[in-house]
Structure formats: C-alpha cells, structure tokens
Motif scaffolding. Sequence first.
Motif, mmCIF file in Angstrom:
data_model
loop_
_atom_site.group_PDB
_atom_site.id
_atom_site.type_symbol
_atom_site.label_atom_id
_atom_site.label_comp_id
_atom_site.label_asym_id
_atom_site.label_seq_id
_atom_site.Cartn_x
_atom_site.Cartn_y
_atom_site.Cartn_z
ATOM 1 N N VAL A 112 0.847 -1.200 0.000
ATOM 2 C CA VAL A 112 0.000 0.000 0.000
ATOM 3 C C VAL A 112 0.883 1.250 0.000
ATOM 4 C CG1 VAL A 112 -1.615 1.353 1.411
ATOM 5 C CG2 VAL A 112 -2.051 -1.083 1.005
ATOM 6 N N ALA A 113 1.936 1.251 0.802
ATOM 7 C CA ALA A 113 2.837 2.415 0.864
ATOM 8 C C ALA A 113 3.510 2.663 -0.481
ATOM 9 C CB ALA A 113 3.896 2.205 1.947
ATOM 10 N N ASN A 114 3.711 1.621 -1.258
ATOM 11 C CA ASN A 114 4.418 1.744 -2.536
ATOM 12 C C ASN A 114 3.488 1.735 -3.745
ATOM 13 O OD1 ASN A 114 7.536 1.576 -2.076
ATOM 14 N ND2 ASN A 114 6.566 0.261 -0.551
ATOM 15 N N PHE A 115 2.185 1.717 -3.517
ATOM 16 C CA PHE A 115 1.219 1.696 -4.613
ATOM 17 C C PHE A 115 1.389 2.943 -5.478
ATOM 18 C CE2 PHE A 115 -2.896 2.339 -6.586
ATOM 19 C CZ PHE A 115 -3.172 1.065 -7.042
ATOM 20 N N PRO A 116 1.330 2.836 -6.786
ATOM 21 C CA PRO A 116 0.892 1.701 -7.606
ATOM 22 C C PRO A 116 2.011 0.749 -8.025
ATOM 23 C CG PRO A 116 1.136 3.604 -9.019
ATOM 24 C CD PRO A 116 1.491 4.046 -7.612
ATOM 25 N N SER A 117 3.209 0.946 -7.495
ATOM 26 C CA SER A 117 4.314 0.062 -7.864
ATOM 27 C C SER A 117 4.019 -1.372 -7.435
ATOM 28 C CB SER A 117 5.614 0.512 -7.194
ATOM 29 O OG SER A 117 5.995 1.776 -7.669
ATOM 30 N N ALA A 118 4.456 -2.294 -8.260
ATOM 31 C CA ALA A 118 4.405 -3.716 -7.924
ATOM 32 C C ALA A 118 5.803 -4.138 -7.508
ATOM 33 C CB ALA A 118 3.925 -4.527 -9.125
ATOM 34 N N MET A 119 5.900 -5.121 -6.617
ATOM 35 C CA MET A 119 7.196 -5.541 -6.087
ATOM 36 C C MET A 119 7.353 -7.045 -6.247
ATOM 37 S SD MET A 119 7.012 -3.307 -2.584
ATOM 38 C CE MET A 119 8.752 -3.159 -2.241
ATOM 39 N N ASP A 120 8.582 -7.480 -6.516
ATOM 40 C CA ASP A 120 8.821 -8.920 -6.534
ATOM 41 C C ASP A 120 9.039 -9.392 -5.099
ATOM 42 O OD1 ASP A 120 11.487 -8.307 -5.869
ATOM 43 O OD2 ASP A 120 12.286 -8.925 -7.805
ATOM 44 N N LEU A 121 9.075 -10.704 -4.930
ATOM 45 C CA LEU A 121 9.166 -11.273 -3.589
ATOM 46 C C LEU A 121 10.440 -10.847 -2.868
ATOM 47 C CD1 LEU A 121 7.841 -13.040 -1.463
ATOM 48 C CD2 LEU A 121 8.941 -15.025 -2.533
ATOM 49 N N GLN A 122 11.570 -10.813 -3.552
ATOM 50 C CA GLN A 122 12.818 -10.446 -2.880
ATOM 51 C C GLN A 122 12.780 -9.006 -2.391
ATOM 52 O OE1 GLN A 122 15.356 -12.542 -1.909
ATOM 53 N NE2 GLN A 122 15.772 -10.707 -0.671
ATOM 54 N N VAL A 130 10.522 3.627 4.799
ATOM 55 C CA VAL A 130 11.337 2.760 3.935
ATOM 56 C C VAL A 130 11.116 3.140 2.470
ATOM 57 C CG1 VAL A 130 11.668 0.376 3.124
ATOM 58 C CG2 VAL A 130 11.523 0.847 5.578
ATOM 59 N N ARG A 131 9.872 3.370 2.085
ATOM 60 C CA ARG A 131 9.585 3.801 0.707
ATOM 61 C C ARG A 131 10.355 5.074 0.374
ATOM 62 N NH1 ARG A 131 4.277 6.234 0.808
ATOM 63 N NH2 ARG A 131 5.566 7.926 1.593
ATOM 64 N N ASP A 132 10.305 6.046 1.267
ATOM 65 C CA ASP A 132 10.975 7.326 1.016
ATOM 66 C C ASP A 132 12.501 7.191 1.034
ATOM 67 O OD1 ASP A 132 8.442 8.444 0.887
ATOM 68 O OD2 ASP A 132 8.526 9.289 2.919
ATOM 69 N N THR A 133 13.024 6.262 1.826
ATOM 70 C CA THR A 133 14.462 6.122 2.012
ATOM 71 C C THR A 133 15.124 5.263 0.941
ATOM 72 O OG1 THR A 133 14.152 6.411 4.389
ATOM 73 C CG2 THR A 133 16.259 5.469 3.674
ATOM 74 N N VAL A 134 14.519 4.110 0.626
ATOM 75 C CA VAL A 134 15.151 3.178 -0.318
ATOM 76 C C VAL A 134 14.243 2.781 -1.474
ATOM 77 C CG1 VAL A 134 16.709 2.231 1.440
ATOM 78 C CG2 VAL A 134 14.533 1.082 0.962
ATOM 79 N N GLY A 135 13.075 3.389 -1.554
ATOM 80 C CA GLY A 135 12.106 3.004 -2.581
ATOM 81 C C GLY A 135 12.604 3.144 -4.004
ATOM 82 N N ASN A 136 13.460 4.110 -4.255
ATOM 83 C CA ASN A 136 13.992 4.309 -5.607
ATOM 84 C C ASN A 136 15.330 3.616 -5.833
ATOM 85 O OD1 ASN A 136 11.822 5.877 -6.502
ATOM 86 N ND2 ASN A 136 12.701 7.715 -5.578
ATOM 87 N N MET A 137 15.797 2.908 -4.817
ATOM 88 C CA MET A 137 17.088 2.217 -4.925
ATOM 89 C C MET A 137 16.935 1.030 -5.878
ATOM 90 S SD MET A 137 19.396 0.841 -1.722
ATOM 91 C CE MET A 137 19.639 2.485 -1.039
ATOM 92 N N ASP A 138 17.914 0.853 -6.756
ATOM 93 C CA ASP A 138 17.811 -0.293 -7.661
ATOM 94 C C ASP A 138 18.076 -1.586 -6.897
ATOM 95 O OD1 ASP A 138 20.582 -0.969 -7.656
ATOM 96 O OD2 ASP A 138 20.979 0.262 -9.409
ATOM 97 N N THR A 139 17.725 -2.700 -7.513
ATOM 98 C CA THR A 139 17.777 -4.002 -6.864
ATOM 99 C C THR A 139 19.176 -4.349 -6.373
ATOM 100 O OG1 THR A 139 15.910 -4.733 -8.184
ATOM 101 C CG2 THR A 139 17.253 -6.450 -7.188
ATOM 102 N N ASN A 196 22.909 -5.051 -1.874
ATOM 103 C CA ASN A 196 24.182 -4.738 -1.221
ATOM 104 C C ASN A 196 23.966 -4.133 0.167
ATOM 105 O OD1 ASN A 196 25.676 -5.732 -3.369
ATOM 106 N ND2 ASN A 196 25.867 -3.722 -4.348
ATOM 107 N N LEU A 197 22.958 -3.285 0.311
ATOM 108 C CA LEU A 197 22.638 -2.689 1.601
ATOM 109 C C LEU A 197 22.269 -3.772 2.608
ATOM 110 C CD1 LEU A 197 21.992 -0.069 3.293
ATOM 111 C CD2 LEU A 197 19.640 -0.359 2.469
#
Length: 165
Positions: A27-37, A128-137, A142-143
């Motif tokens: 919900v915090a990341n909507f409308p983005s979809a996320m994979d399990l990892q 978490v969305r605001d802090t790392v939401g745009n971080m690539d996989t 690595n984090l």
Amino acid sequence: MSEACRPDVTVFNSALETGIRSLVILVANFPSAMDLQRLVDFDYLVVHSGDLEGPESLHPPLPLREGELLVRRNIIESGILLMMSRGLVTRIANAEGIFYQASDYAKPFVDSLTTPYMRSLIDRANWVRDTVGNMDTTDLHNLINGFFNKWTTQFHPLGGSNKNE
C-alpha cells in the motif's frame, strides 16, 4: 478452547503477521508492484528500521537476527498468498517475473487498522519507501548484505580462530 487461547497457535512470525506487513508495504508503494525479494528486503527494513538509522525498530534488535533473512522469504510468501486469498493483493506475472501489487481493497483495509503498532508499521513502511524506494535491486541487495556481513563479523574471534585453543 478458542483459537486465541490455544498455546500452539501463534501470530508472531506467522503468515498473518507477515501478510499484513507485506500488505502495508505494498500500500505504501502503490501503484508500484514488487517482486518477492524486494518485499523481503523492505519487510526487514520496516521491522528493523533502526539498523538504517531510521525510526526506532518495530522489533527489538536481537543478536544473530541475520537468521531472519534466511527464513523470512517463505513466511512472507505464505503471507502474500493469504492476502491474495482475501483479495487484498494481486499477482502480476510478466516477462520480468512475478510481482505483487496492492489491490483496490488494500488501502481501505489498511486504513481501518488503527492500533498503535499498526500506525507505527505504516509510518515505517512509508519511511522505507521514502528512504530506499527508488534504490535499484543491486544497491538494495548490497545494503541488506552489508547488515548481514556486519553482524557475522561481530561474532568472529579477534585475531582469527586458533584451533589449538
């Protein structure tokens, strides 16, 4: 005996608990979809936000918690399936893999959960969305691995191991 009183029934680290956390994250990341990892990584950061020098962690910083990373994936997957069975999460399969997204019913459901713990969980998910939401996989991986490496080195003997000691 009611389910709530049975000693063999636990909510802690159950599909229900992780399903609700995953739902809040989606919900915090909507409308983005996320994979399990990515959900597993975000779940860890939501629960242990203090590790990233964010808000106080929701759960205490137990030693050897890197073990959580090893079991978290299966429990979260079970939780996602539970939320899907209730129409709160949608699975999206495409050429890039399988992703999960909050359904149209998810936000009203999450908004109806008003306990202090749920409010803290929602706040952490947004942080978490605001802090790392745009971080690539790769960077996110690595984090998370950096936490794992930090914890494991804390338990190595100083100066290496000596089999004769």
